[in-house]
Structure formats: C-alpha cells, structure tokens
Scaffold this active site. Structure first.
Site, mmCIF file in Angstrom:
data_model
loop_
_atom_site.group_PDB
_atom_site.id
_atom_site.type_symbol
_atom_site.label_atom_id
_atom_site.label_comp_id
_atom_site.label_asym_id
_atom_site.label_seq_id
_atom_site.Cartn_x
_atom_site.Cartn_y
_atom_site.Cartn_z
ATOM 1 N N LYS A 221 0.678 -1.174 -0.145
ATOM 2 C CA LYS A 221 -0.003 0.087 0.096
ATOM 3 C C LYS A 221 1.006 1.117 0.115
ATOM 4 C CE LYS A 221 -4.690 -1.331 1.539
ATOM 5 N NZ LYS A 221 -5.650 -1.078 2.464
ATOM 6 N N ARG A 255 -4.952 -9.943 4.360
ATOM 7 C CA ARG A 255 -5.115 -9.850 2.933
ATOM 8 C C ARG A 255 -3.936 -9.350 2.209
ATOM 9 N NH1 ARG A 255 -7.008 -5.743 -0.618
ATOM 10 N NH2 ARG A 255 -8.539 -6.554 -2.282
#
Length: 286
Positions: A221, A255
């Site tokens: 991210k 995840r």
C-alpha cells in the site's frame, strides 16, 4: 473462534486472504487476473501456498473508470461460482461495498463480504445477515468509494477507528450476522494519510483488545511506499515488516498479494510467540 464458510480458526491461528483482482486496472498487477484462466491459476497457486481465503474484487479501489453494479457483478459472480466448484473448502470473500453485488455473489457461493468502504451501503450488512455469511467492517474515515484522502484530520485516529468499526460490527450482529464471522479492519490508506496508517499499525493492539478478530490489508500500500519512498513493485519488504508487527500485536487475518512470503512471516512470529512449534527442531539434539 473465527468461523468463515466451512472453516474454523483458533484464536492464535493466523489466516491468509489472497487477493484476486477481477479488474483490468488494478494498482498492483495491472489486470493480470482479469481473465478467467489466469485468475483461476492464481487461486490454485494461492491455496497451494497456504491461503485459506480468496478475496475477489471487481472494482479497483482507487479512482478510475466508472464501474456499474452490473459490470462489477459480471466480473465477479460467475467467477465466484467457478471457484466454489473447483475449491469447495476454500473461504470465498468478495470485496464490494454494494448490497446488490453482495446478494449476487452470496447466491453464487461467497462466504464473506469484505466491505472496505465502511458501510457506505448499509444494505450490505443486511445481505450478510440474510445469507448467514461473514462481514468485514472497515474504517474508511467516511470517504466515498474510490476517492483518495485530502488533508483528512482526526483528533485521535485510533479512537475513530474503534468507534466506527465496533459500531459497524455490533450493528451487523444485531441484524443477524453470526458474531463469530464478523471482523474489523483499520482500513490502512482508506481515508488516511501515511502517518495515520502508521499510527493505526502501532496501536493495533487496541483493536485486538475489543475482542473482535482483526483483519489488516497492508499489501504494497501507499503508506508503505511513502514510508520507505518505494514504488509499488518495491514494497514487499516493507509490507512484510508491517505484517510481522501486526502479527505480534494480535491481528488474525492478512489480505495479501505475496502468499508464500507472508506465510513464512506469520509462522515465524507465531513460533516466537509460542503459539506454533518449529517445523523442525534438530539443533543441539543430535
């Protein structure tokens, strides 16, 4: 006990959720699993490497071309049905904020609805209750789906995360979603700048302390990229470091894009914590 689909997971059992994007413009793989066969191959590989959950998404999280509910369903529903047929024991999650899509994928065999946009469509939790499937309750800072944060501020980011996620989780249970199938997610990057996401990680133990299982979506991210000043394809080491810290603080579901690497990190942390024996223990015993 966390219960998702046919699977049950103990309190100290880390769970890997592998990402399978059914989009032509995903930020990480630029559509590598948009077509059916590469996507199914990705599922097979992820399961072989230790993923218990497959998270299927039909809309890119960031800004981009508009995707209608009908198109999102077209990308995901048939694929969910095929994964269910080929992998009857895997937990199938679908990353959607839309109740109509949630209903369609539950009909096709989904076990978990991953609501990454923080209950923007309150009907999604009602769908989860109606079908008896799990629900991920995420903090997105009130952001609209597919928007990026701009000068967002919090008096106390973790206090806001707890207020929102626990509130969503309690509402879900009140609607009839099985309590053992509800997770909370701090929503790294969603409605947050990099410092907010770092603080959410540092204080993750406060989320774990609520008693709700915690899911973290950290993989490659922007907060990792900005912290280390690395482009998307060079964020794996930072992601794995953040994964290790999150595991030590008690997060349960991860995840991820890199399943095998994450599996090793989680196994190592679990062994250090005393929750998992070494795979081999010969040193000093021969």
């Amino acid at each position: 006990m966390l219960r998702l689909g046919r699977r049950e997971f103990g309190a100290h059992e880390p769970v890997i959720m592998a990402i399978v994007n059914r989009t032509p413009d995903s930020f990480y793989d630029q559509g590598a699993t948009f077509r059916d066969e590469p996507a199914l191959a990705r599922v097979e590989q992820a399961v072989a490497e230790g993923a218990a959950v497959i998270d299927i998404g039909g809309v890119k999280a960031g800004p981009g071309e508009e995707v209608s509910a009908e198109e999102e369903a077209r990308r995901t529903v048939g694929f969910v049905a095929e994964v269910r047929r080929r992998f009857p024991d895997v937990v199938i999650s679908v990353d959607t904020w839309r109740a109509s899509v949630g209903e369609a994928v539950c009909e096709a065999g989904a076990d978990l609805l991953n609501d990454a946009w923080g209950g923007v469509d309150p009907g999604l939790a009602e769908v989860a209750a109606r079908y008896g499937v799990g629900l991920v309750c995420t903090h997105a800072g009130g952001a609209e789906p597919r928007t990026r944060p701009h000068r967002v501020t919090y008096d106390d980011v973790m206090a806001d995360i707890l207020r929102v996620t626990v509130g969503l989780a309690e509402r879900a249970v009140s609607l009839g979603v099985p309590r053992e199938s509800v997770l909370i997610d701090p929503g790294h990057d969603f409605g947050k700048n990099t410092r907010h996401s770092l603080e959410a990680t540092r204080r993750l133990g406060e989320m774990v302390g609520t008693g709700w299982p915690v899911l973290v979506s950290l993989s490659n991210k922007d907060f990792v990229g900005e912290t280390l000043d690395k482009p998307v394809k060079e964020r794996v080491v930072g992601t794995l470091a953040t994964t290790a810290v999150s595991a030590w603080l008690g997060a349960q579901v991860y995840r991820v894009h890199e399943v095998a690497e994450t599996r090793q990190v989680l196994d190592m942390v679990a062994s250090i914590a005393g929750h998992r024996p070494p795979a081999v223990a010969r040193r000093g015993l021969a």
